[in-house]
Scaffold this active site. Structure first.
Site, PDB file in Angstrom:
ATOM      1  N   TYR A 176     -11.389   4.585 -11.373  1.00 57.37           N
ATOM      2  CA  TYR A 176     -12.391   5.683 -11.122  1.00 57.37           C
ATOM      3  C   TYR A 176     -13.132   5.813 -11.749  1.00 57.37           C
ATOM      4  O   TYR A 176     -14.919   5.712 -11.669  1.00 57.37           O
ATOM      5  CB  TYR A 176     -11.511   6.957 -11.220  1.00 57.37           C
ATOM      6  CG  TYR A 176     -10.997   7.026 -10.374  1.00 57.37           C
ATOM      7  CD1 TYR A 176      -9.949   6.609  -9.604  1.00 57.37           C
ATOM      8  CD2 TYR A 176     -11.248   8.720  -9.655  1.00 57.37           C
ATOM      9  CE1 TYR A 176      -9.726   7.023  -8.066  1.00 57.37           C
ATOM     10  CE2 TYR A 176     -10.648   8.777  -8.492  1.00 57.37           C
ATOM     11  CZ  TYR A 176      -9.888   8.519  -7.766  1.00 57.37           C
ATOM     12  OH  TYR A 176      -9.319   8.864  -6.646  1.00 57.37           O
ATOM     13  N   LYS A 197       1.267  -2.398 -10.493  1.00 54.73           N
ATOM     14  CA  LYS A 197       0.869  -3.204  -9.512  1.00 54.73           C
ATOM     15  C   LYS A 197       1.472  -5.079 -10.828  1.00 54.73           C
ATOM     16  O   LYS A 197       0.840  -5.395 -10.534  1.00 54.73           O
ATOM     17  CB  LYS A 197       0.286  -3.272  -8.635  1.00 54.73           C
ATOM     18  CG  LYS A 197      -0.274  -4.593  -7.666  1.00 54.73           C
ATOM     19  CD  LYS A 197       0.779  -4.314  -6.682  1.00 54.73           C
ATOM     20  CE  LYS A 197       0.885  -5.428  -5.367  1.00 54.73           C
ATOM     21  NZ  LYS A 197       1.751  -5.358  -4.487  1.00 54.73           N
TER      22      LYS A 197
END
Ligand code: IPM
Ligand code: MG
Length: 351
Positions: free
Chosen positions: A140, A188
């Protein structure tokens, strides 16, 4: 003792759910013998319309001078095609950065028969977990970001430092230690270096919390597992983007996104906001669900004003309201429903 609460109603249904939360806080204050004053400031689309900025300086000064900030929602379709500096969402991101609350707590509780859900009751009943989402870093905010000249490509950067991971991990471990002692870290790491560092760092921090059982899931698998076996989760620790995705998905478990509250802690001033958005299509019709905002007010009492009894009383009143079969439209499954104001009155009557 009087607390200063800064209200940022924002756009769409934001003002009506914020007003609902304030009326519940007023009743709780009278019952639990504390006092507060409020001040209201523009953010998001309303701020853009009046000042040209989504997070005006006067709003910044007001939030930093408050004991806690309660936000409704930001977002308005008229700004969809504007550049980032003229988007309501940018105001929310600037607010989060100004306050510095890096740990975004998003509790997900399935109230018994809380509402219609496409999921089987025997799977969701009893689900009770909390997403701890890193809120002031990751993709972000990472640099560099932007469009290449001519807009033939664009890029964002997912970056975390060890320090950023550690501090949010500590909050998640502490919460897990007070709850059922289970922490699931989501990443991930099979693909991303930033996730490999995330995982190593979380494992390192775990040594300080011997009472908490840690496991790891890849984000794609986590998205599946929370629907298959939601009851198995206690605390989920995620980066900024993964937590954004999982928390909307978790709304389905709760019955509606309209039920989910959040608290952003660890910064200069605590920020409390329902997880749902501004829902411009519902604005001004008195059909929104105030419970996400009311439950956010309960978190405000718990984490910023240190009024645990009042917080618990509000949560219990919401649970009783739902147990009595009262519903807003989003959780009524096509059956009878109350408007935002009547639902709020029902909660206050049970407080
Ligand atoms: C949320 C929202 C925000 C986010 C948007 C409105 C910027 O989706 O709080 O989950 O992405 O964080
Ligand atoms: Mg979101």
């Amino acid at each position: 003792m009087s607390f200063k609460i800064c209200l940022l109603p924002g756009d769409g249904i934001g003002p009506e759910v914020t007003a609902a939360a304030v009326s519940v806080l007023e009743r709780a204050a009278a019952q639990h013998h504390f006092a507060f004053t409020t001040s209201e400031h523009p953010i998001g689309g309303v701020a853009l319309r009046t000042s040209g900025l989504p997070f005006p300086d006067a709003t910044r000064q007001a939030v930093l001078a408050a004991d806690a900030v309660l936000l409704g929602a930001v977002g308005a379709p008229e700004f969809d095609r504007e550049p980032p500096v003229r988007k309501p969402e940018t105001g929310l991101l600037q607010l989060r950065q100004a306050l510095g609350g890096f740990a975004n707590l998003r509790p997900v509780l399935r109230y018994p028969n809380a509402g219609s859900t496409p999921l089987k009751d025997e799977i969701v009943t009893g689900a009770d977990f909390i997403v701890v989402r890193e809120l002031t870093g990751g993709i972000y905010f990472g640099q560099p970001r932007g469009f290449a000249p001519g807009r033939q490509s664009a890029h964002n950067t997912m970056v975390y430092s060890v320090e950023e991971i550690e501090r949010v991990a500590r909050i998640a471990f502490s919460l897990a230690a007070e709850r059922r002692g289970k922490l699931t870290s989501v990443d991930k790491a099979n693909v991303l270096e930033v996730s490999q560092l995330w995982r190593e760092t979380v494992i390192h921090v775990a040594a300080d919390y011997p009472g908490v059982k840690l496991d790891h899931l890849y984000i794609d698998n986590a998205a599946m597992q929370i629907l298959l076996r939601p009851r198995d989760f206690d605390v989920l620790l995620t980066g900024n983007l993964f937590g954004d995705i999982l928390s909307d998905e978790a709304g389905v478990l709760a019955g509606s996104l309209g039920l989910l509250p959040s608290a952003s802690i660890g910064g200069r001033v605590g920020l409390y906001e329902p997880v749902h958005g501004s829902a411009p299509d519902l604005a001004g019709q008195d059909v929104s669900n105030p419970l996400g905002a009311i439950l956010s007010a309960a978190l405000l009492l718990r984490y910023s004003l240190r009024q645990p009894a009042a917080a618990q009383a509000i949560e219990a009143a919401v649970a009783r309201t739902l147990a009595d079969g009262l519903r807003t439209r989003d959780i009524a499954g096509g059956g009878a429903s109350l408007g935002c104001r009547a639902m709020t009155a029902a909660v206050i009557a049970r407080l």
